[in-house]
Design an enzyme around this catalytic site. Structure first.
Site, PDB file in Angstrom:
ATOM      1  N   CYS A 170      -8.202   5.891   8.717  1.00 30.43           N
ATOM      2  CA  CYS A 170      -6.878   6.690   9.532  1.00 30.43           C
ATOM      3  C   CYS A 170      -7.217   8.244   8.922  1.00 30.43           C
ATOM      4  CB  CYS A 170      -5.656   6.398   8.677  1.00 30.43           C
ATOM      5  SG  CYS A 170      -4.911   4.721   9.008  1.00 30.43           S
TER       6      CYS A 170
ATOM      7  N   ARG B 293      -3.038   0.472  15.098  1.00 30.02           N
ATOM      8  CA  ARG B 293      -3.298   1.939  15.568  1.00 30.02           C
ATOM      9  C   ARG B 293      -2.986   1.847  17.368  1.00 30.02           C
ATOM     10  NH1 ARG B 293      -6.372   3.924  11.791  1.00 30.02           N
ATOM     11  NH2 ARG B 293      -7.493   2.278  10.526  1.00 30.02           N
TER      12      ARG B 293
HETATM   13  C1  BEZ Z   1      -7.815   2.458   6.985  1.00 26.97           C
HETATM   14  O1  BEZ Z   1      -8.954   2.352   6.251  1.00 26.97           O
HETATM   15  O2  BEZ Z   1      -7.333   3.381   7.477  1.00 26.97           O
HETATM   16  C2  BEZ Z   1      -7.039   1.129   6.836  1.00 26.97           C
HETATM   17  C3  BEZ Z   1      -7.785  -0.129   6.675  1.00 26.97           C
HETATM   18  C4  BEZ Z   1      -7.119  -1.178   6.534  1.00 26.97           C
HETATM   19  C5  BEZ Z   1      -5.773  -1.180   6.659  1.00 26.97           C
HETATM   20  C6  BEZ Z   1      -4.974   0.037   6.484  1.00 26.97           C
HETATM   21  C7  BEZ Z   1      -5.894   1.213   6.896  1.00 26.97           C
END
Ligand code: BEZ
Length: 232
Positions: A56, A137
C-alpha cells in the site's frame, strides 16, 4: 482465517453503468458528499487494505506522484481504508519522507476516507476474501455524471498497475469524446475501432468508405480500424 460469513451477506457489488452508490464520509480533507461534490469531474475512488503496510505504501507514493497528471485529465482521486483519519494523516506524513522508484517528497493531496465503520466499503463490495477487516485493492472509475464506468479488484499481495489505470481513464474519455471503441492493448495514439454498422444498408457504405480511405483498415464489414489523428 477470519470468519467473514456475516460480512459476505452484507456485501453489495456496484455495477458498470449504474450510478455510483452515494455516501457522506469523513476524510483527511473534511466531509465529502459523494458523488455530488465531484459532479462534472471524473473520479478514481480506490481502496487499500490498510495504512502503514508495504505494498500500500508503494501504491500511495505512486498515486501521490501521479495526482497532478490525473487532475490534468479532469480526474480526481479519493482513497479509502478501514482506518481512522488519524492513521491516514500519520501515514501520509510518513510517506512524504520516503524515497522509492524515483518518487520522493510525495505529498498526498487527495482525500482519504475514514471508513472504520465500513459503510462505504460494504456499498462498493470492497470487503472480499478471507478478511472482514481489510478492503481489497479496488479501483472505481466514475464519470462526470456519477456513473460507474470500470471496476478493478486486486488482492492484497499484488500492487496495482498504474499504466493500466491511466490507460483505462484515457481510454474511457477517448471512447466518449470520439464515439469509438478501443482494441486489445490499445494505448493513446493507436488506431481506434469504428462502431459496427447496425443496419444492412450501412454495410456496403462502410466497406466502400474503408476502401477509399487511407486512414482506415478493415478486417471485415463489422471491424474497421481508424487512425487516431486526435491522439489524446
Ligand atoms: C501490503 O503490503 O500492503 C499488505 C499486504 C497484505 C495485507 C495487507 C496489506
Amino acid at each position: 482465517m477470519e470468519n467473514n460469513t456475516d460480512i459476505k451477506e452484507e456485501v453489495r457489488f456496484p455495477m458498470i453503468g449504474n450510478p455510483a452508490p452515494p455516501f457522506k464520509a469523513v476524510t483527511t480533507h473534511g466531509e465529502v458528499n459523494f458523488p455530488k461534490d465531484y459532479k462534472g469531474k471524473w473520479v478514481i475512488l480506490f481502496s487499500h487494505p490498510a495504512d502503514f503496510t508495504p505494498v500500500c505504501t508503494t501504491e500511495f507514493m505512486t498515486f501521490a506522484s501521479l495526482h497532478d497528471e490525473f487532475l490534468k485529465l479532469n480526474c480526481d482521486l479519493i482513497g479509502l481504508s478501514i482506518d481512522s483519519v488519524h492513521a491516514h494523516l500519520g501515514w501520509a506524513h510518513a510517506i512524504q519522507g520516503y524515497e522509492w522508484n524515483e518518487i520522493k517528497n510525495a505529498e498526498v493531496k487527495f482525500p482519504i476516507i475514514d471508513d472504520v465503520k465500513m459503510d462505504v466499503a460494504k456499498k462498493y463490495g470492497m470487503i472480499q476474501g478471507d478478511s472482514d477487516t481489510k478492503t481489497v485493492r479496488a479501483v472505481f472509475f466514475i464519470d462526470p455524471e456519477g456513473k460507474i464506468r470500470t471496476m478493478l479488484y486486486y488482492p492484497a499481495a499484488l500492487g496495482r498497475n498504474f499504466d493500466e489505470i491511466k490507460r483505462i481513464l484515457i481510454g474511457l474519455q477517448k471512447a466518449d469524446s470520439d464515439q469509438v471503441a478501443l482494441p486489445a492493448n490499445w494505448t493513446p495514439g493507436k488506431d481506434v475501432i469504428l462502431p459496427a454498422p447496425s443496419k444492412s444498408e450501412d454495410i456496403g457504405k462502410r466497406i466502400a468508405e474503408a476502401k477509399d480511405s487511407k486512414d482506415m483498415t478493415q478486417l471485415d464489414w463489422y471491424l474497421t480500424f481508424k487512425q487516431d489523428k486526435g491522439n489524446k
